[in-house]
Scaffold this active site. Structure first.
Site, PDB file in Angstrom:
ATOM      1  N   HIS A 105      -7.224  43.094 -67.158  1.00  0.00           N
ATOM      2  CA  HIS A 105      -8.431  43.433 -67.909  1.00  0.00           C
ATOM      3  C   HIS A 105      -9.030  44.716 -67.351  1.00  0.00           C
ATOM      4  O   HIS A 105     -10.108  44.707 -66.760  1.00  0.00           O
ATOM      5  CB  HIS A 105      -9.445  42.291 -67.822  1.00  0.00           C
ATOM      6  CG  HIS A 105      -8.927  40.977 -68.343  1.00  0.00           C
ATOM      7  ND1 HIS A 105      -8.084  40.172 -67.627  1.00  0.00           N
ATOM      8  CD2 HIS A 105      -9.129  40.348 -69.531  1.00  0.00           C
ATOM      9  CE1 HIS A 105      -7.794  39.085 -68.337  1.00  0.00           C
ATOM     10  NE2 HIS A 105      -8.410  39.171 -69.494  1.00  0.00           N
TER      11      HIS A 105
ATOM     12  N   GLU B 293      -5.146  37.860 -77.258  1.00  0.00           N
ATOM     13  CA  GLU B 293      -4.454  37.470 -76.022  1.00  0.00           C
ATOM     14  C   GLU B 293      -3.424  36.366 -76.273  1.00  0.00           C
ATOM     15  O   GLU B 293      -2.475  36.216 -75.491  1.00  0.00           O
ATOM     16  CB  GLU B 293      -5.463  36.968 -74.974  1.00  0.00           C
ATOM     17  CG  GLU B 293      -6.352  38.067 -74.396  1.00  0.00           C
ATOM     18  CD  GLU B 293      -7.262  37.555 -73.275  1.00  0.00           C
ATOM     19  OE1 GLU B 293      -7.748  38.365 -72.496  1.00  0.00           O
ATOM     20  OE2 GLU B 293      -7.487  36.329 -73.178  1.00  0.00           O
TER      21      GLU B 293
ATOM     22  N   HIS C 257     -11.876  33.946 -79.091  1.00  0.00           N
ATOM     23  CA  HIS C 257     -13.078  34.512 -78.493  1.00  0.00           C
ATOM     24  C   HIS C 257     -13.229  35.962 -78.905  1.00  0.00           C
ATOM     25  O   HIS C 257     -12.250  36.648 -79.206  1.00  0.00           O
ATOM     26  CB  HIS C 257     -13.130  34.360 -76.968  1.00  0.00           C
ATOM     27  CG  HIS C 257     -12.073  35.055 -76.149  1.00  0.00           C
ATOM     28  ND1 HIS C 257     -10.723  34.939 -76.374  1.00  0.00           N
ATOM     29  CD2 HIS C 257     -12.190  35.879 -75.068  1.00  0.00           C
ATOM     30  CE1 HIS C 257     -10.060  35.628 -75.457  1.00  0.00           C
ATOM     31  NE2 HIS C 257     -10.921  36.228 -74.669  1.00  0.00           N
TER      32      HIS C 257
HETATM   33 FE   LIG Z   1      -8.377  37.562 -70.868  1.00  0.00          FE
END
Ligand SMILES: [Fe+3]
Ligand SMILES: [Fe+3]
Lengths: 159, 285, 285, 159
Positions: free
Chosen positions: C59, C240, C193
């Site tokens: 990230h 992801e 998300h």
């Molecule tokens: Fe992640």
């Protein structure tokens, strides 16, 4: 079954694969440090002290100090990394490559101007070319080397 | 629409850079080599690209053992000239083409090539010597350059077939870029050479010349040659020649178009440890 | 011979790491989530791997915009835990398996996946949170870990189909390693998300659960879902989930073997901004 | 023809592609610098001075100073980079994400505990979901914002 390594039977040649890379990791990273002029100066000012800052093996350090590039390669070095040592010494790629053959600088240069080393007899281990292990070192030095060897053997009763 | 108009192939021997930078190109050792690039300089004067997509390999310069990308594309705005140990070459910095580079990256990643994007890196002789051979010694390079670095240092290196397929994907990517740009693709490195061990200095002129023949006339067949043949026949560093297949794969005939025109062919031994090969192929579309 | 014995799938939400490190796992907010991982801890106690091949995404930690690899494999001996801005997580360093990692790299590069080899990098919550969820808080991680980082931060990210094919190549690579090793492959990240903009906080439990169904029963079909579906249905960071397809592709049934056994399935909303999904699939070979 | 960008019609969502990445290069690299504790301390000790060391646009600097993450994203920022600013401020990912919706921290947390934001009406621009541009900002603040807007319009004669 393990992966194929078809390149292990080429005479006078070490392919820089993952295994060599692991072996030579710190040796090569030491070489990378010589890309900075201040590091080149520090190395030249005290080679052993500079080398001792790196987690290299003692063999690797001795090979660097001796500028023995063949030994460096056997210990995991790669020529593009090792070239940083030559650059630090002001040597060209031709001088570095030539140094690994046993030939003098002039002999090696003359071989290249004459068209380079022939692949004949040098493709597979066990042939008869000039790069085969049993024909080392090459050049004038080798004749002296062999004669010295003969003398020594004669002296030792031919053992 | 952007178009790949030509491909250029050349060795990128560091000693050639030293000879140019040191004003030694007229010396007897070097004169025959540089004479071989005179037609190329005239050709590129008449066929000035907007962008060169320059395929080369980094020689443990931008990438050391901490991180080794198989294929890295330079998407940055500019790239500094590296100090390879002898001090940086006195040549202009390299100006990139971030928009086209990012466009190509996006396209070929969607085509299943797993590139590494690089915005910041220094470029070494692998990239700058070909520029010097083709453009001489200008104040600034006369075109933008997209550096494309291929791992040929640590095995396994990408196969010839993978390189050839990548070239085809690059062609599709360039042709889907909206701006009108004259793009050349250069493949560099090789020809036969070995820089290590008792076999250092190996030169195989026959093999090199057959490679040039097949690169022109049978690139698909040539792309199937396994690495070990390069090593045995052209020396351990001769493996750099797989990069020429990327440039060749980007030519129109590979996608069913007309065959390219051979504008120039040159071969010379030696430059330092290396055989020098050079081709210019022009697209006919 | 090394063998992939099981695959584990889990979200890797940073807040889960914060809860574990801060001793908050029994709090009402967190207790239901950690209860869902209790069976997994028991399972892994009984099925201890020698090596975990851990697919995650960095990230913007080890890789910033200077250099973005599509696929990066950690071939180093160890990997330090990163400071992501809040200080490093108080978890053990990660010990790699350089021999197996290099072997896998060599094999899949020869299978036309263009990996970046990384000997030195720091690993972030994407890698350490799954370890904490499965192993709790040991002094040292009980197995070796090969970090495998996938770019899902800057588009284009690799397609689901590319990830699924890569998993199959990884399986072939592991099975050609000479040592007897029990290898698990973990796919991490997701589920739905979104961490940005007016749409932050999006959760799509229906879509997530259909994803879990299909990952178990129809991974090949699932791998063909284009990125835009993930974004629309599961939020911008839901992308992801493509990483789970790498782990799934490495299971025996994809190569014609028997179907895996579902050992555990868990779904929970929320952990911070995110839906948490978790599966354990055991190979039957 | 240019490459397809099928992700431009998702409401309240900016996909970080090559174009955004180019735009936000220095903004994001500034954020990366905050991964070192000494840089976090230097930034907090003098935010403007620290920002002025980076070749960012004035708009980008103002957006950082205002902690306006939506604006940062519009100017090329990516949430994983921007999270370094939040971390420097001691904020969690939930606080950062919530701040982009206009909701208070409590409102956003309550929405998540209740199962999160529904995808209904939020898949494509022009639908009627709570993430659509015409429904911003969200939460209690928005009601006050809209009432203030109405009052202002009434005052200005309804323009
Ligand atoms: Fe992640
Ligand atoms: Fe080279």
């Amino acid at each position: 079954m393990a992966l194929d390594k078809p390149y292990l039977d080429v005479p006078g040649t070490t392919i820089f694969d993952a295994e060599q890379s692991r072996k030579g990791y710190w040796l090569n990273q030491f070489c990378t440090s010589l890309m900075k002029p201040e590091n080149r100066a520090r190395f030249l000012a005290g080679e052993r002290a500079y080398l001792d800052q790196w987690p290299m093996s003692e063999q690797q350090k001795l090979a660097v100090l001796a500028r023995d590039l063949n030994r460096c390669i056997a210990l995991g070095g790669n020529i593009y990394f090792l070239a940083r040592i030559g650059a630090t010494d002001g040597k060209s790629f031709q001088q570095m490559a030539g140094s690994m053959t046993g030939m003098s600088e002039e002999e090696y240069r003359a071989m290249m101007v004459a068209g380079g080393r022939s692949p004949e007899g040098n493709r597979v281990l066990g042939e008869e070319g000039d790069a085969q292990p049993h024909n080392q070192p090459q050049g004038e030095a080798s004749r002296m080397f062999r004669e010295a060897g003969c003398l020594a053997r004669a002296k030792n009763g031919g053992a | 629409m952007a178009k790949i108009t030509a491909s250029v192939y050349t060795s990128h021997v560091p000693a050639i850079g030293v000879a140019i930078d040191g004003g030694k190109t007229a010396e007897p050792y070097w004169a025959p080599l540089f004479a071989g690039y005179e037609p190329s300089k005239q050709w590129i004067e008449a066929n000035r690209p907007d962008v060169v997509f320059l395929v080369y390999n980094d020689h443990a310069t931008a990438f050391n053992l901490d991180l080794i990308p198989t294929f890295a594309i330079g998407t940055g705005a500019e790239f500094a000239v590296a100090d390879e140990g002898w001090g940086p070459r006195p040549v202009p910095k390299v100006v990139g083409h971030p928009e086209l580079a990012s466009h190509i990256a996006q396209s070929v990643i969607q085509d299943d090539f797993d590139l590494t994007l690089v915005n910041r890196m220094e470029v070494d002789h692998g990239l700058t010597v070909p520029l010097s051979l083709m453009f001489g010694q200008p104040e600034a390079w006369p075109c933008k350059v997209i550096p494309f670095a291929v791992n040929v240092v640590q095995y396994p290196v990408p196969s010839g077939a993978r390189c050839f397929a990548l070239g085809q994907a690059i062609r599709r990517a360039v042709e889907s870029f909206d701006d009108n740009l004259n793009v050349q693709i250069w493949g560099t490195g090789g020809m036969s050479h070995q820089l290590q061990g008792a076999r250092a200095g190996l030169i195989n002129a026959d093999w090199d010349n057959r490679f040039l023949d097949r690169l022109i006339a049978d690139p698909a067949g040539l792309s199937k040659v396994p690495h070990i043949h390069y090593v045995r026949e052209a020396g351990s560093e001769g493996i750099e020649l797989v990069m020429w297949l990327i440039a060749r794969g980007a030519m129109a005939d590979v996608a069913g178009g007309p065959a390219p025109t051979l504008k120039h062919r040159f071969y010379h031994v030696p430059a330092s440890n290396t055989a020098v090969g050079h081709l210019i192929l022009e697209n006919n579309v």
